[in-house]
Design a protein around this motif. Sequence first.
Motif, PDB file in Angstrom:
ATOM      1  N   ARG A   1       0.825  -1.335  -0.072  1.00  0.00           N
ATOM      2  CA  ARG A   1       0.098   0.036  -0.062  1.00  0.00           C
ATOM      3  C   ARG A   1       1.291   1.515   0.191  1.00  0.00           C
ATOM      4  O   ARG A   1       1.774   1.442   0.888  1.00  0.00           O
TER       5      ARG A   1
ATOM      6  N   LEU B   1       0.601   5.702  -0.490  1.00  0.00           N
ATOM      7  CA  LEU B   1       0.236   6.808  -0.147  1.00  0.00           C
ATOM      8  C   LEU B   1       1.329   7.642  -1.175  1.00  0.00           C
ATOM      9  O   LEU B   1       2.640   8.402  -0.584  1.00  0.00           O
TER      10      LEU B   1
ATOM     11  N   ILE C   1       1.415  11.531  -1.919  1.00  0.00           N
ATOM     12  CA  ILE C   1       1.023  12.416  -1.115  1.00  0.00           C
ATOM     13  C   ILE C   1       1.568  13.841  -2.259  1.00  0.00           C
ATOM     14  O   ILE C   1       2.965  14.101  -2.199  1.00  0.00           O
TER      15      ILE C   1
ATOM     16  N   ASP D   1      -2.633   5.176  -3.105  1.00  0.00           N
ATOM     17  CA  ASP D   1      -3.749   6.500  -2.810  1.00  0.00           C
ATOM     18  C   ASP D   1      -3.194   8.021  -2.504  1.00  0.00           C
ATOM     19  O   ASP D   1      -2.088   7.906  -3.114  1.00  0.00           O
TER      20      ASP D   1
ATOM     21  N   ALA E   1      -3.304  11.819  -1.759  1.00  0.00           N
ATOM     22  CA  ALA E   1      -3.722  12.986  -0.886  1.00  0.00           C
ATOM     23  C   ALA E   1      -3.074  14.130  -1.829  1.00  0.00           C
ATOM     24  O   ALA E   1      -2.045  14.511  -2.249  1.00  0.00           O
TER      25      ALA E   1
ATOM     26  N   ASP F   1      -4.783  16.994   4.247  1.00  0.00           N
ATOM     27  CA  ASP F   1      -4.588  15.093   3.973  1.00  0.00           C
ATOM     28  C   ASP F   1      -3.736  13.768   4.184  1.00  0.00           C
ATOM     29  O   ASP F   1      -4.138  13.284   4.543  1.00  0.00           O
ATOM     30  N   GLY F   2      -2.760  14.566   3.288  1.00  0.00           N
ATOM     31  CA  GLY F   2      -1.339  13.585   3.293  1.00  0.00           C
ATOM     32  C   GLY F   2      -1.346  13.140   4.978  1.00  0.00           C
ATOM     33  O   GLY F   2      -1.360  12.107   5.082  1.00  0.00           O
TER      34      GLY F   2
ATOM     35  N   LEU G   1      -3.997  11.452   6.406  1.00  0.00           N
ATOM     36  CA  LEU G   1      -4.223   9.621   5.909  1.00  0.00           C
ATOM     37  C   LEU G   1      -3.233   8.347   6.036  1.00  0.00           C
ATOM     38  O   LEU G   1      -3.029   7.390   6.496  1.00  0.00           O
ATOM     39  N   ALA G   2      -1.676   9.468   6.034  1.00  0.00           N
ATOM     40  CA  ALA G   2      -0.727   8.597   6.642  1.00  0.00           C
ATOM     41  C   ALA G   2      -0.653   8.095   7.929  1.00  0.00           C
ATOM     42  O   ALA G   2      -0.160   7.445   8.332  1.00  0.00           O
TER      43      ALA G   2
ATOM     44  N   GLU H   1      -3.649   7.590  10.388  1.00  0.00           N
ATOM     45  CA  GLU H   1      -4.673   6.802  10.718  1.00  0.00           C
ATOM     46  C   GLU H   1      -4.686   5.597   8.765  1.00  0.00           C
ATOM     47  O   GLU H   1      -4.795   3.979   9.615  1.00  0.00           O
ATOM     48  N   GLY H   2      -4.272   5.353   8.007  1.00  0.00           N
ATOM     49  CA  GLY H   2      -4.244   4.104   6.910  1.00  0.00           C
ATOM     50  C   GLY H   2      -2.494   3.715   7.550  1.00  0.00           C
ATOM     51  O   GLY H   2      -1.727   4.300   7.714  1.00  0.00           O
TER      52      GLY H   2
ATOM     53  N   TYR I   1      -0.334   2.352   5.454  1.00  0.00           N
ATOM     54  CA  TYR I   1       0.901   2.087   4.651  1.00  0.00           C
ATOM     55  C   TYR I   1       1.794   1.481   4.663  1.00  0.00           C
ATOM     56  O   TYR I   1       2.555   1.931   5.756  1.00  0.00           O
TER      57      TYR I   1
END
Lengths: 476, 232
Positions: free
Chosen positions: B2, B4, B6, B28, B30, B35-36, B39-40, B42-43, B45
Motif C-alpha cells: 500500500r 500513499l 502525497i 492512494d 492526497a 490530507d496527506g 491519511l498517513a 490513520e491508514g 501504508y
Amino acid sequence: MNASMTALGKLVRTTAFKLSFAYLFIFTIFAFVGLGYVAWNAQRLLTNQFISTIESEINSLSDQYRFGGLRRLVNIVERRSRAPGAMLYLVTTEAGERVAGNVGALPPGVIGRTGQFETLYNRTDETEARPDMAIVRVYLLPGGFRLLVGRDIEERRRLQEVIYRAFGYSLLFIVVLGCVGGWFITRRVLKRVDDMTEITRHIMAGDLGGRLKIAGTGDELDRLAQNLNDMLDRMGELMRGMQEVSDNIAHDLKTPLTRLRNKADEALRTASTPDELKSALEATIEESDNLIRIFNALLMIARLEAGNARDGLADFDAAEAVRDVAELYDALAEEAGVSLEVSVEDDLPIHGSRELLGQAMANLLDNALKYGASTGAPQGISVSAHRNGGEVRIVVADRGPGIPEAERGRVLERFVRLETARSRPGFGLGLSLAAAVARLHGGTLLLEDNEPGLRVILALPLKAVELPQAPLQSAA
Amino acid sequence: MRILIIEDDKEAASYLVKAFREAGHVADHAADGLDGYALAEEGDYDVLVVDRMLPKLDGLSLIRSLREQRVETPVLILSALGQVDDRVKGLRAGGDDYLPKPYAFSELLARVEVLSRRRASTPNTEPTLYRIADLELDRLSHRVTRSGQEIVLQPREFRLLEYLMKNANQVVTRTMLLEHVWDYHFDPQTNVIDVHVSRLRAKIDKGFDKPLIHTIRGAGYMVRVGQEGDEE
C-alpha cells in the motif's frame, strides 16, 4: 510657503547641514571658553596690578604723613596730582572737605567709607560733567584726615569693550566660517556621496555599465567606491554568466529538442505496429533523459558560479575522494584496455564538497577515457593528488591528442567542443563543470600539455584557507 | 503493497497512482499536506511518497510531524530540489530516501520496493549472513562462498554484492548502487556501474549454471534465483 518649508526640512535633514551645525556649535563653545578665559585673566591681572599700585601709594603717602605731617602730605599729593596719568589722589578733612588732590567730585558718602571699592568720580581739571570709573582706597589718617588713592579704570573698561568686540567678531567669523565649511563639505565631500547615490540609482534603473568615480585620494569614500565597483563587476560577470547560460540553452538545447520533437512526429506519421511505436517512444525517452542530463549539468554550473553551493561545504579528505573516484573508474578503464595509474598522497584535507569534487573528477576521467584512449600511442591514464605549497594538485593526465594551447581557454566554456570531439558523445559541459567546481573551492582548473596528451590540474587550496572574494577569475 | 502518494500536481499524481497500480500495488493519493498527514497517520501504508512543496503543510514538516507521532512508515521524498544539501535536509527531516524530479518511474518503483522491504525487516536487526540459492555472504567475516567454494572479492565488490543481496528479489537501480556503495549522488553519465556489476557477475556467476545477478532492462539489477533476462 509649503514648498519653502519642505526645502528647509530637506536642508535640515542633510548630513551637510547636520555636520556644519555641529561644527559651528562646537567651535562657538570653544571660542567663547577661550576668549572668556583670556578676558577674565586680563581683568584680574589689571585689577590686581591697580590694587597693588594703590596699596604702595597709600603706604608711601601715609609714611610721608607720619614723618612730615599734613603739609608734607599735601605737597606731595599736589605734586603727584599734577603729573599726567591715571592715578587719583584726594586728601580731605574728616568732614569730607577737599584739602588737596586731583579728584573734584565724588558721589556723596564715598569719602566716609574706608577700604577698597569702585566708584564714579570727576577730575578737578575736567570741565565736562561725565564721571569716570575708578578703583579707590580710602585711608583714615591719624588726626581725622582722609587720604584717597585711586586709579582710573577706564582702561579696564576699554579692554572689556575690546574683548566684547572680539566676542562679537569671533562669533561672526565662526558663523561665516562654519557656513563656508559646511558649504565646502557639501560641495567637496558629500557631493561625492550624492554622486554615488545618483550613479547607483542609474545602475539600479538598468545601466549596469555605470561605475562610481574614484578620486584617487585613497580615502574612505574612494575605498567605498572601489568596493562598490568591484561588486558591480562581479555582478556583471554573474549576469553575463546567466546570459551565456540562457544563450546556450537557446542555442544548444534547441537542437536536441527539435530532434526529440521530430522523432515523435515521425513515429506518429510512419509507425504502424505497436512495436514500432514502442521503440520510437523508447528513443524519445532516451533523448529526453539526455536533455535532463544537460539541464542538470547547466543548472549545477550556474549554481556553482552564483556561489549558492557554498552553504553545503564541509571539511573532507581529498585523498580519499580522489581514490574513490579513481577506483570507480578503474573498472571502466580496464574495460577500455587502458591502464589507470593512481598515486595519491595521504591526508589532503580541504574545505568543500566531496560530492562536487567527485563529479568533477568523474568528468575529467570520463574525458580522459573518451579522448585519451583514442590514439594508437602508448595508452595510460594517470591520476595523482599531491600537496604543493598551500594547495592540493589533483592531476588527471592522458596520452591522447591533447588540446592545442590556443583552444585551452575556450574548452572551459559551456558547450564548447573541439571539432575532433564532435563525433563522440557528450555535451561539452564536463570541463566547464570541473572549472566551476574548482572556482567554488577557491581553486583553479589548469590545462597543460602532457607531451603528448592532456594534463588537467585541479588546484584546490588546503583546508582553513579562506575562499577568495572573486571566485569567477579566469581559470584558464 | 500500500502506497500513499502525497502530491499536489494532479497530473503527476494520477500518473503515479496509475503506474503503481499497474505494477501491482495499492496506491492512494492526497492532494495537500494536511490530507496527506491525516491519511498517513490513520491508514496502514507500507511506503509514503511525499512531494516537498505541498499546499497547507509542506512535505518536510509533514514528515517531521509524522515522526513525532511515532509513525515510522518509510518515506520517499520526491522533489524538484535535487541538490546535495536539499537531500541532506530531506533525510534529516525523517525521510528515508530522496529522489529528485524529473525521475524515471522504474527508479521510483525500485526505491519504493526496497523501502517497503526494509520496513518489513526492521524489527529484527539486519542478518549477519545473506543467502540466496547456493550463494552466501557473511557480513562478519567478509567471506563470500558459492556452493561452498570461496570467492575472493575486492572490498568494493563485497559492498556491491552485499547491497544487492540485502535487497534480493528487488530491483536495484544504478543510481541506488552509486549512492549506497560509493556514496555519490551524481549522474556518472557513463556505464561505470554496469562495468562494476559485470565484473562482480564474472566472479559470482561464471562457471555456475544458474545465474544469480540479473539485469532488469530499463531499470537496473536484481539478485534472485531465476532465468537471465526475464523482466518483472
